[in-house]
Motif scaffolding. Structure first.
Motif: not given
Lengths: 116, 116
Positions: A101-111
């Motif tokens: 798979s070459y799908n991009e990642q979706f990120f949360g805002p971070g802790t």
């Protein structure tokens, strides 16, 4: 839009405490990831999961564990927090259509976790 | 070893001038390459990716990147920089399947400052 949420933006804990970081995504993604981000080191993979109850160690799993009981939720656990775990923790998710798979990642805002 | 290098910690450019953020990589097999951007106190956002085909890839916010196989590079470019482009930029490469999953390797990041 894909939404990845993390339970806390800022967290302060004491050495030796057990710490839970929660991540939830709402797009039915199979893959979920936990990274830590430190200046000059970029993102380093702690653990990832490609299915419910499945987990794989990343590059720096020592001192951490994870749990994925439901597809949308991926938890990072610091069993006994130490000062060297002070960092920014980022959760991400992605689709898994095929093995390569070459799908991009979706990120949360971070802790941003501070361990005193 | 599979790796990503961003040789510049910081890039400074005047508003209206073209910008380039450099990235080189080392992987086995065909690379899948990504650029992400992180604005202050935010998670990473996907900008663009190269999978195959045309070496010039266009992405969000007017950014583009050029894949150069012989130089193993994937530099991020924009013809005319905006002050709002000031952020931390990460190059990433998808490595071969990793114990049943797949792993993305991130560079250390390049901070872009655009001066008005």
């Amino acid at each position: 839009d894909v939404k990845v949420t993390q339970s806390s933006r800022y967290l302060v804990k004491r050495t030796g405490e057990k710490v839970f970081l929660e991540c939830v995504q709402d797009m039915d993604h199979e893959n979920m990831f936990w990274y830590r981000q430190d200046p000059g080191l970029g993102l380093r993979l702690i653990y990832f999961s490609y299915d419910v109850k499945m987990k794989e160690k990343g590059d720096i799993p020592e001192g951490y564990s994870v749990s994925r009981e439901k597809k949308e939720r991926f938890s990072l656990i610091l069993e006994s927090a130490s000062t060297n775990q002070t960092s920014m923790y980022l959760c991400a998710s992605s689709l898994r259509l095929a093995l390569l798979s070459y799908n991009e990642q979706f990120f949360g805002p971070g802790t941003r976790l501070t361990v005193l | 070893a599979q790796s990503v290098a961003q040789p510049e910690d910081q890039v400074n450019v005047a508003e209206g001038n073209p910008l380039t953020v450099k990235c080189t990589y080392s992987v086995s097999g065909n690379p899948y390459l990504f650029w992400y951007v992180q604005y202050p106190n935010r998670g990473l956002q996907f900008l663009l990716k190269y999978i195959t085909g045309d070496n010039l890839v266009k992405g969000s916010y007017g950014f583009e990147a050029e894949f150069n196989k012989s130089q193993t590079s994937f530099h991020l470019k924009k013809p005319s920089a905006l002050v709002s482009d000031s952020a931390l930029y990460f190059c990433a490469v998808r490595a071969q399947p990793y114990t049943g999953g797949f792993k993305t390797i991130f560079g250390a990041g390049t901070r872009l400052f655009v001066k008005a």
